[in-house]
Design a protein around this motif. Sequence first.
Motif, PDB file in Angstrom:
ATOM      1  N   ASP A 218       0.869  -1.257  -0.058  1.00  0.00           N
ATOM      2  CA  ASP A 218      -0.078  -0.022  -0.071  1.00  0.00           C
ATOM      3  C   ASP A 218       0.847   1.250  -0.058  1.00  0.00           C
ATOM      4  O   ASP A 218       1.844   1.139   0.793  1.00  0.00           O
ATOM      5  CB  ASP A 218      -1.010   0.103   1.303  1.00  0.00           C
TER       6      ASP A 218
ATOM      7  N   TRP B 225      -2.671   3.293  -7.642  1.00  0.00           N
ATOM      8  CA  TRP B 225      -2.616   1.835  -6.841  1.00  0.00           C
ATOM      9  C   TRP B 225      -3.979   1.043  -7.164  1.00  0.00           C
ATOM     10  O   TRP B 225      -4.910   1.637  -7.420  1.00  0.00           O
ATOM     11  CB  TRP B 225      -2.100   2.213  -5.583  1.00  0.00           C
ATOM     12  N   CYS B 226      -3.817  -0.300  -6.973  1.00  0.00           N
ATOM     13  CA  CYS B 226      -5.046  -1.030  -6.764  1.00  0.00           C
ATOM     14  C   CYS B 226      -5.487  -1.233  -5.175  1.00  0.00           C
ATOM     15  O   CYS B 226      -4.399  -1.742  -4.516  1.00  0.00           O
ATOM     16  CB  CYS B 226      -4.606  -2.342  -7.539  1.00  0.00           C
ATOM     17  N   PRO B 227      -6.548  -0.776  -4.841  1.00  0.00           N
ATOM     18  CA  PRO B 227      -7.064  -0.921  -3.571  1.00  0.00           C
ATOM     19  C   PRO B 227      -7.049  -2.506  -3.130  1.00  0.00           C
ATOM     20  O   PRO B 227      -6.838  -2.613  -1.750  1.00  0.00           O
ATOM     21  CB  PRO B 227      -8.194  -0.266  -3.378  1.00  0.00           C
ATOM     22  N   ASP B 228      -7.149  -3.224  -3.933  1.00  0.00           N
ATOM     23  CA  ASP B 228      -7.197  -4.628  -3.526  1.00  0.00           C
ATOM     24  C   ASP B 228      -5.902  -5.494  -3.400  1.00  0.00           C
ATOM     25  O   ASP B 228      -5.434  -6.017  -2.536  1.00  0.00           O
ATOM     26  CB  ASP B 228      -8.357  -5.457  -4.628  1.00  0.00           C
ATOM     27  N   CYS B 229      -5.156  -5.389  -4.494  1.00  0.00           N
ATOM     28  CA  CYS B 229      -3.705  -5.968  -4.548  1.00  0.00           C
ATOM     29  C   CYS B 229      -2.749  -5.321  -3.641  1.00  0.00           C
ATOM     30  O   CYS B 229      -1.883  -5.966  -3.266  1.00  0.00           O
ATOM     31  CB  CYS B 229      -3.243  -5.838  -6.054  1.00  0.00           C
ATOM     32  N   GLN B 230      -3.228  -3.982  -3.272  1.00  0.00           N
ATOM     33  CA  GLN B 230      -2.279  -3.241  -2.401  1.00  0.00           C
ATOM     34  C   GLN B 230      -3.046  -2.848  -1.151  1.00  0.00           C
ATOM     35  O   GLN B 230      -2.691  -1.700  -0.722  1.00  0.00           O
ATOM     36  CB  GLN B 230      -1.650  -2.124  -3.118  1.00  0.00           C
ATOM     37  N   HIS B 231      -3.725  -3.824  -0.368  1.00  0.00           N
ATOM     38  CA  HIS B 231      -4.702  -3.390   0.760  1.00  0.00           C
ATOM     39  C   HIS B 231      -3.747  -3.274   1.946  1.00  0.00           C
ATOM     40  O   HIS B 231      -2.580  -3.741   2.146  1.00  0.00           O
ATOM     41  CB  HIS B 231      -5.625  -4.635   1.072  1.00  0.00           C
ATOM     42  N   ARG B 232      -3.827  -2.026   2.793  1.00  0.00           N
ATOM     43  CA  ARG B 232      -3.215  -1.593   3.832  1.00  0.00           C
ATOM     44  C   ARG B 232      -3.488  -2.829   4.934  1.00  0.00           C
ATOM     45  O   ARG B 232      -4.684  -3.199   5.278  1.00  0.00           O
ATOM     46  CB  ARG B 232      -3.709  -0.330   4.331  1.00  0.00           C
TER      47      ARG B 232
END
Length: 273
Positions: free
Chosen positions: A175, A262-269
């Motif tokens: 993230d 960024w991709c919110p699913d592939c790069q989840h915090r």
Amino acid sequence: MPEGHTIHRLAADYAELLGGRPVRADSPQGKFADGAALIDGQPLTTAEAHGKHLFLGFDGIGWVHVHLGLYGKVAFGAGPAPAPVGQVRLRLAGRDGYAELRGPNACALITEAEKDAIADRLGPDPLRADAEPELARRRIAASRVTVAALLMDQRIVAGVGNVYRAEVLFRHGIDPYRAGRSLTRAEWDAVWADLVALMREGVRLNRIDTVRPEHTPEAMGRPPRVDDHGGEVYVYRRAGQPCLVCGAEVRSATLAARNLFWCPDCQHRPAAP
């Protein structure tokens, strides 16, 4: 602004076309006339890059330091140099061709000490053999600033720009809003190794390609990307489009006056402890 792979490619091109032989130097625009007069007729002995800085070495005289900035460009040509057209800051011509520099942010003749001072202000460059990634890791590990902002800080990692920043974070599922100090050593080692590999390919191909074989247009049966930056990427300038891996909508925001992707699913915090 060109990223580090472009500057390393320019250094190699200068060395190949003009290196080791006397060059004719002039500044048709006039802004580098004094410097051009000093190197005119001298051999170009070295061409090297550190991050986004290009250095052209002339033994006994100094270094021409070039920073392209947002608008600078270098054009190479074969054969005799024609009459200059437009605002050419520095033209170097040799037996086999010429190079014309236009619109740089900086073009100055500097000493060895001044060159060293510039290098001392920069972080390790993934494309240099003398890079020390541990220096960057320690600075990142001590910072509460977002990892996305830290990767763009040339004092921490030299040569990484907006495209490589966005793509390497995506490729490792990080993230962009995570604090630098949350990055593990394993994550940093993987990011650094990937930057080295991706940027070397950027030098070789003279463009940025970051997608893995299974996500190329041919493999996915999708049309190729059309963009003036060229190359196939996962998230850079793909806001609102589906992620090539999971299908979620790629997001964009402004961070430190630059566009972030960024991709919110592939790069989840990760969840807070």
